[in-house]
Design an enzyme around this catalytic site. Structure first.
Site, PDB file in Angstrom:
ATOM      1  N   ASN A  10     -33.479  13.194  -7.893  1.00  0.00           N
ATOM      2  CA  ASN A  10     -33.593  12.360  -6.694  1.00  0.00           C
ATOM      3  C   ASN A  10     -34.629  13.032  -5.801  1.00  0.00           C
ATOM      4  OD1 ASN A  10     -33.349  10.900  -4.376  1.00  0.00           O
ATOM      5  ND2 ASN A  10     -31.227  11.488  -3.936  1.00  0.00           N
ATOM      6  N   TRP A  11     -35.825  12.451  -5.767  1.00  0.00           N
ATOM      7  CA  TRP A  11     -36.909  13.075  -4.992  1.00  0.00           C
ATOM      8  C   TRP A  11     -36.712  12.896  -3.485  1.00  0.00           C
ATOM      9  CZ3 TRP A  11     -41.708  10.967  -8.211  1.00  0.00           C
ATOM     10  CH2 TRP A  11     -41.656  11.520  -9.492  1.00  0.00           C
ATOM     11  N   LYS A  12     -35.804  12.007  -3.080  1.00  0.00           N
ATOM     12  CA  LYS A  12     -35.580  11.723  -1.655  1.00  0.00           C
ATOM     13  C   LYS A  12     -36.918  11.358  -1.002  1.00  0.00           C
ATOM     14  CE  LYS A  12     -31.498  14.607  -1.858  1.00  0.00           C
ATOM     15  NZ  LYS A  12     -30.525  15.463  -1.196  1.00  0.00           N
ATOM     16  N   HIS A  94     -25.831   6.949  -1.777  1.00  0.00           N
ATOM     17  CA  HIS A  94     -26.081   8.373  -1.553  1.00  0.00           C
ATOM     18  C   HIS A  94     -25.532   8.764  -0.186  1.00  0.00           C
ATOM     19  CE1 HIS A  94     -28.035  12.211  -0.974  1.00  0.00           C
ATOM     20  NE2 HIS A  94     -28.162  12.253  -2.288  1.00  0.00           N
ATOM     21  N   GLU A  96     -26.677  10.521   2.076  1.00  0.00           N
ATOM     22  CA  GLU A  96     -27.666  10.433   3.171  1.00  0.00           C
ATOM     23  C   GLU A  96     -27.818   8.993   3.652  1.00  0.00           C
ATOM     24  OE1 GLU A  96     -30.673  12.539   0.989  1.00  0.00           O
ATOM     25  OE2 GLU A  96     -29.411  14.340   1.096  1.00  0.00           O
ATOM     26  N   GLU A 166     -21.115  13.831  -5.486  1.00  0.00           N
ATOM     27  CA  GLU A 166     -21.933  14.789  -4.740  1.00  0.00           C
ATOM     28  C   GLU A 166     -21.185  15.234  -3.483  1.00  0.00           C
ATOM     29  OE1 GLU A 166     -26.358  14.262  -5.703  1.00  0.00           O
ATOM     30  OE2 GLU A 166     -25.916  12.796  -4.156  1.00  0.00           O
ATOM     31  N   GLY A 172     -28.182  20.366  -0.754  1.00  0.00           N
ATOM     32  CA  GLY A 172     -29.276  21.026  -0.046  1.00  0.00           C
ATOM     33  C   GLY A 172     -28.862  22.295   0.674  1.00  0.00           C
ATOM     34  N   SER A 212     -27.009  21.074  -5.106  1.00  0.00           N
ATOM     35  CA  SER A 212     -27.586  22.393  -5.393  1.00  0.00           C
ATOM     36  C   SER A 212     -27.547  22.764  -6.874  1.00  0.00           C
ATOM     37  CB  SER A 212     -26.916  23.474  -4.540  1.00  0.00           C
ATOM     38  OG  SER A 212     -27.088  23.198  -3.171  1.00  0.00           O
ATOM     39  N   GLY A 233     -31.499  17.189  -6.507  1.00  0.00           N
ATOM     40  CA  GLY A 233     -32.441  16.967  -5.417  1.00  0.00           C
ATOM     41  C   GLY A 233     -33.594  17.962  -5.496  1.00  0.00           C
TER      42      GLY A 233
HETATM   43  P1  13P Z   1     -29.844  19.114  -3.830  1.00  0.00           P
HETATM   44  O1  13P Z   1     -29.930  19.276  -5.320  1.00  0.00           O
HETATM   45  O2  13P Z   1     -31.147  19.395  -3.129  1.00  0.00           O
HETATM   46  O3  13P Z   1     -28.672  19.855  -3.249  1.00  0.00           O
HETATM   47  O4  13P Z   1     -29.572  17.548  -3.556  1.00  0.00           O
HETATM   48  C1  13P Z   1     -28.536  16.924  -4.232  1.00  0.00           C
HETATM   49  C2  13P Z   1     -28.647  15.479  -4.006  1.00  0.00           C
HETATM   50  O5  13P Z   1     -28.370  14.980  -2.924  1.00  0.00           O
HETATM   51  C3  13P Z   1     -29.125  14.632  -5.109  1.00  0.00           C
HETATM   52  O6  13P Z   1     -28.971  13.285  -4.822  1.00  0.00           O
END
Ligand code: 13P
Length: 249
Positions: A10-12, A94, A96, A166, A172, A212, A233
């Site tokens: 997930n590149w966000k 997600h 977020e 998640e 993150g 993570s 992520g």
């Molecule tokens: P990280 O791997 O940066 O913790 O992010 C996880 C995530 O939200 C994937 O959708």
């Protein structure tokens, strides 16, 4: 879909279109093991370039979509637009999106229906915040997300769904759920799928862990019985790291 090993990135809101394309091309050159499905979730404006350079080994996901196919929704992207472009998956729910854009279970249920009716596959996310984990009520919290967001579907529709667990406190933060914590929640999710849809459907569901995931911990997490892969992520933004994660099954 029958249960699969999945490494999803997930590149966000990261990378320019050209950077994303370079990343995609680099992943396309990787010798992906035949039993692993690789997916990358890219920003909307990247999708047409990625589709134009589509490689069978690396599926393409959007990170969100609207619940209508067209209409007066300024700034939104519809599931039919994504399907028409040749996008394979859409990530929905997600944390977020839930947290910063107030996406609740009812809205997500509508988005899910719209995505499925356009033949998009869906990575449906769930997971609890830290205070819920500290209170020890994470199972009930995640069950409610799935019951309200997903469980209106019938068993035949589950074949196009992947669930991603998640825990928000692990996203993150560098703090990963322990392999046991991940396994416990994944087994719980499978058990409520079993109660609702029966054991074949529950056993066929791919359930990913996110939060993570790194090359250093992927093997142990993916090795848990009910963990079928990861939604990654930060570590999916570096080709070498993500390739390493792809090779961790
Ligand atoms: P990280 O791997 O940066 O913790 O992010 C996880 C995530 O939200 C994937 O959708």
């Amino acid at each position: 879909m029958a249960r699969k090993n999945i490494a999803a990135g997930n590149w966000k809101m990261n990378t320019t279109v050209n950077e994303g394309l370079d990343l995609y091309k680099s992943l396309s050159e990787h010798d992906v093991p035949s039993d692993v499905t690789v997916i990358v979730g890219a920003p909307f404006i990247h999708l047409s370039s990625l589709v134009a350079n589509k490689h069978d080994n690396i599926k393409i996901a959007a990170q969100n979509c609207h619940f209508e196919n067209s209409g007066a929704y300024t700034g939104e992207i519809s599931p039919s637009m994504l399907a028409d472009l040749g996008v394979d998956y859409v990530i929905l729910g997600h944390s977020e999106r839930r947290e910063y854009f107030n996406e609740g279970n009812d809205l997500l249920a509508k988005k899910l229906n719209a995505a499925l009716s356009n033949d998009l596959s869906v990575i449906f996310c769930c997971g609890e915040p830290l205070e819920i984990r500290k209170a020890g009520t994470q199972n009930a919290y995640v069950a409610k997300q799935l019951e309200e967001g997903l469980f209106h579907l019938d068993a035949s529709q589950l074949k196009d769904i992947v669930i991603a667990y998640e825990p928000i406190w692990a996203i993150g933060t560098g703090e990963t759920a322990s392999p046991e914590q991940a396994q416990d929640m994944h087994a719980f999710i499978r058990s409520i799928l079993d109660q609702k849809y029966g054991s074949d459907a529950a056993q066929d569901m791919s359930i990913l862990y996110g939060g993570s995931v790194k090359p250093a911990n992927a093997k142990e997490i993916f090795g848990q019985e009910d963990v079928d892969g990861g939604l990654v992520g930060g570590a999916s933004l570096k080709a070498d790291m993500f390739k390493n994660i792809i090779d961790s099954f």
